[in-house]
Motif scaffolding. Structure first.
Motif, PDB file in Angstrom:
ATOM      1  N   GLU A 170       0.714  -1.295  -0.145  1.00  0.00           N
ATOM      2  CA  GLU A 170      -0.038  -0.145   0.013  1.00  0.00           C
ATOM      3  C   GLU A 170       0.786   1.415   0.090  1.00  0.00           C
ATOM      4  O   GLU A 170       1.802   1.504   0.701  1.00  0.00           O
ATOM      5  N   LEU A 171       0.761   2.166  -0.985  1.00  0.00           N
ATOM      6  CA  LEU A 171       1.366   3.368  -1.050  1.00  0.00           C
ATOM      7  C   LEU A 171       0.838   4.207   0.116  1.00  0.00           C
ATOM      8  O   LEU A 171      -0.328   4.509   0.221  1.00  0.00           O
ATOM      9  N   THR A 172       1.778   4.751   1.073  1.00  0.00           N
ATOM     10  CA  THR A 172       1.597   5.465   2.070  1.00  0.00           C
ATOM     11  C   THR A 172       1.990   6.879   1.879  1.00  0.00           C
ATOM     12  O   THR A 172       1.653   7.704   2.959  1.00  0.00           O
ATOM     13  N   GLY A 173       3.044   7.415   1.048  1.00  0.00           N
ATOM     14  CA  GLY A 173       3.294   8.603   0.716  1.00  0.00           C
ATOM     15  C   GLY A 173       4.643   8.720  -0.076  1.00  0.00           C
ATOM     16  O   GLY A 173       5.052   7.598  -0.601  1.00  0.00           O
ATOM     17  N   TYR A 174       5.384   9.699   0.162  1.00  0.00           N
ATOM     18  CA  TYR A 174       6.632   9.666  -0.594  1.00  0.00           C
ATOM     19  C   TYR A 174       7.649  10.622   0.184  1.00  0.00           C
ATOM     20  O   TYR A 174       7.364  11.373   0.892  1.00  0.00           O
ATOM     21  N   GLN A 175       8.693  10.097   0.106  1.00  0.00           N
ATOM     22  CA  GLN A 175      10.067  10.474   0.975  1.00  0.00           C
ATOM     23  C   GLN A 175      10.996  11.180   0.002  1.00  0.00           C
ATOM     24  O   GLN A 175      11.369  10.724  -1.075  1.00  0.00           O
ATOM     25  N   ALA A 176      11.163  12.571   0.503  1.00  0.00           N
ATOM     26  CA  ALA A 176      12.235  13.402  -0.276  1.00  0.00           C
ATOM     27  C   ALA A 176      13.425  13.584   0.628  1.00  0.00           C
ATOM     28  O   ALA A 176      13.146  14.167   1.758  1.00  0.00           O
ATOM     29  N   SER A 177      14.625  13.846  -0.016  1.00  0.00           N
ATOM     30  CA  SER A 177      16.027  13.958   1.063  1.00  0.00           C
ATOM     31  C   SER A 177      16.672  14.906  -0.020  1.00  0.00           C
ATOM     32  O   SER A 177      16.705  14.823  -1.272  1.00  0.00           O
ATOM     33  N   ARG A 178      17.266  15.836   0.465  1.00  0.00           N
ATOM     34  CA  ARG A 178      18.189  16.744   0.010  1.00  0.00           C
ATOM     35  C   ARG A 178      19.338  16.848   0.979  1.00  0.00           C
ATOM     36  O   ARG A 178      19.089  17.068   2.205  1.00  0.00           O
ATOM     37  N   SER A 179      20.560  16.890   0.509  1.00  0.00           N
ATOM     38  CA  SER A 179      21.824  17.060   1.398  1.00  0.00           C
ATOM     39  C   SER A 179      22.264  18.479   0.938  1.00  0.00           C
ATOM     40  O   SER A 179      22.234  19.027  -0.069  1.00  0.00           O
ATOM     41  N   VAL A 180      23.343  18.972   2.027  1.00  0.00           N
ATOM     42  CA  VAL A 180      23.814  20.320   1.969  1.00  0.00           C
ATOM     43  C   VAL A 180      25.159  20.244   2.408  1.00  0.00           C
ATOM     44  O   VAL A 180      25.360  19.531   3.494  1.00  0.00           O
ATOM     45  N   THR A 181      26.268  20.714   1.545  1.00  0.00           N
ATOM     46  CA  THR A 181      27.556  20.742   2.354  1.00  0.00           C
ATOM     47  C   THR A 181      28.038  21.900   2.404  1.00  0.00           C
ATOM     48  O   THR A 181      27.889  22.606   1.311  1.00  0.00           O
ATOM     49  N   VAL A 182      28.391  22.369   3.498  1.00  0.00           N
ATOM     50  CA  VAL A 182      28.921  23.721   3.753  1.00  0.00           C
ATOM     51  C   VAL A 182      30.299  23.502   4.049  1.00  0.00           C
ATOM     52  O   VAL A 182      30.727  22.970   5.123  1.00  0.00           O
ATOM     53  N   VAL A 183      31.223  24.398   3.637  1.00  0.00           N
ATOM     54  CA  VAL A 183      32.586  24.726   4.148  1.00  0.00           C
ATOM     55  C   VAL A 183      32.679  26.019   5.177  1.00  0.00           C
ATOM     56  O   VAL A 183      32.273  27.091   4.689  1.00  0.00           O
ATOM     57  N   VAL A 184      32.891  25.755   6.396  1.00  0.00           N
ATOM     58  CA  VAL A 184      32.862  26.840   7.364  1.00  0.00           C
ATOM     59  C   VAL A 184      34.263  27.234   7.750  1.00  0.00           C
ATOM     60  O   VAL A 184      35.150  26.674   8.266  1.00  0.00           O
ATOM     61  N   ARG A 185      34.651  28.110   7.249  1.00  0.00           N
ATOM     62  CA  ARG A 185      36.255  28.918   7.337  1.00  0.00           C
ATOM     63  C   ARG A 185      36.424  29.700   8.705  1.00  0.00           C
ATOM     64  O   ARG A 185      37.559  29.695   8.880  1.00  0.00           O
ATOM     65  N   GLU A 186      35.458  29.777   9.500  1.00  0.00           N
ATOM     66  CA  GLU A 186      35.569  30.438  10.836  1.00  0.00           C
ATOM     67  C   GLU A 186      35.017  29.492  11.876  1.00  0.00           C
ATOM     68  O   GLU A 186      33.665  29.527  12.039  1.00  0.00           O
ATOM     69  N   LEU A 187      35.682  28.675  12.471  1.00  0.00           N
ATOM     70  CA  LEU A 187      35.083  27.701  13.470  1.00  0.00           C
ATOM     71  C   LEU A 187      34.308  28.328  14.503  1.00  0.00           C
ATOM     72  O   LEU A 187      33.400  27.399  14.891  1.00  0.00           O
ATOM     73  N   PRO A 188      34.361  29.872  15.079  1.00  0.00           N
ATOM     74  CA  PRO A 188      33.598  29.933  15.974  1.00  0.00           C
ATOM     75  C   PRO A 188      32.200  29.994  15.438  1.00  0.00           C
ATOM     76  O   PRO A 188      31.345  30.143  16.428  1.00  0.00           O
ATOM     77  N   MET A 189      31.878  30.001  14.302  1.00  0.00           N
ATOM     78  CA  MET A 189      30.656  29.995  13.508  1.00  0.00           C
ATOM     79  C   MET A 189      29.997  28.636  13.608  1.00  0.00           C
ATOM     80  O   MET A 189      28.732  28.746  13.313  1.00  0.00           O
ATOM     81  N   LEU A 190      30.512  27.771  13.589  1.00  0.00           N
ATOM     82  CA  LEU A 190      30.233  26.300  13.585  1.00  0.00           C
ATOM     83  C   LEU A 190      29.002  25.909  14.205  1.00  0.00           C
ATOM     84  O   LEU A 190      27.793  25.486  13.441  1.00  0.00           O
TER      85      LEU A 190
END
Length: 233
Positions: free
Chosen positions: A106-126
């Motif tokens: 039985e079809l119950t729905g749809y799953q969507a996924s997206r990934s994001v990769t971020v380079v953080v050049r100032e660690l205090p912002m992490l």
């Protein structure tokens, strides 16, 4: 009479035993492996986050995942990050079924996924950026990879240390057996994957007071070289 001594020392230095190299010389020789290791404090990080949503329709699932990613990217740009440091993957959309024995799935729905990769050049912002990701609907923190901006210099230091290590081992072992090094016959070098990053698995503590913990990591840059020396008494 000259001869080849067969010995193994800690699995890294041998006299003509179980050769590391494809070509085996027909003269007395010593094979050694030098290892260099540099430990450094990272000054940047790469974070990998993801949104995974399930909705009744494919369109609704896509819309929800796109909204979370767009909102997060907007926050990143507002924080001063540039486009080159942000990568968002294409959507992965899959139907979801309920399987029961003796019944048609039985079809119950749809799953969507997206990934994001971020380079953080100032660690205090992490930590703040991770909080922003969660607040904007990103619901998975897959890992955090700490890096150093001077990686090429660290690689060069590790390589130099590996060469010196190989030379020191060869000299010490040869002298220990009453032999003398007579020059290098062969060098085998393959660049290593130099970083052993510290990673935080999914959903690590996002509680108050943990920001500084993301600045206390270490990275290890390694390199190795294999060398065959000619030897004689």
């Amino acid at each position: 009479m000259k001869h080849t001594v067969i010995a193994a020392l800690l699995g890294s230095v041998v006299f003509a035993a179980a050769p590391v190299f494809a070509d085996v010389p027909d003269f007395p020789h010593l094979e050694t492996v030098g290892v260099g290791e540099i430990i450094a404090v990272p000054d940047m990080a790469e974070i990998h986050v993801q949104v995974v949503v399930t909705e009744p329709t494919a369109a609704a699932a896509k819309q929800a995942s796109d909204k979370a990613v767009a909102s997060f990217i907007a926050k990143l740009k507002k924080a001063g990050l540039s486009d080159k440091d942000i990568q968002s993957a294409n959507i992965n959309l899959q139907p979801q079924y309920l399987y029961q024995q003796g019944k048609t799935p039985e079809l119950t729905g749809y799953q969507a996924s997206r990934s994001v990769t971020v380079v953080v050049r100032e660690l205090p912002m992490l930590n703040g950026l991770l909080d922003s990701a969660l607040n904007e609907g990103i619901n998975r923190i897959n890992n955090i990879e700490f890096k150093a901006s001077n990686m090429e210099a660290l690689k060069a230091q590790a390589r130099t240390a590996a060469i010196k290590d190989a030379q020191a081992k060869a000299k010490a072992v040869a002298e220990g057996f009453g032999e003398e090094l007579k020059g290098v016959w062969q060098i085998s070098y393959m660049e290593q994957q130099p970083i052993r990053p510290v990673m935080y698995a999914t959903a690590r503590a996002m509680n108050d007071g943990v920001g500084e913990s993301y600045q206390n990591a270490q990275i290890t840059v390694t390199d190795r070289v294999q060398v065959t020396y000619k030897i004689s008494r």
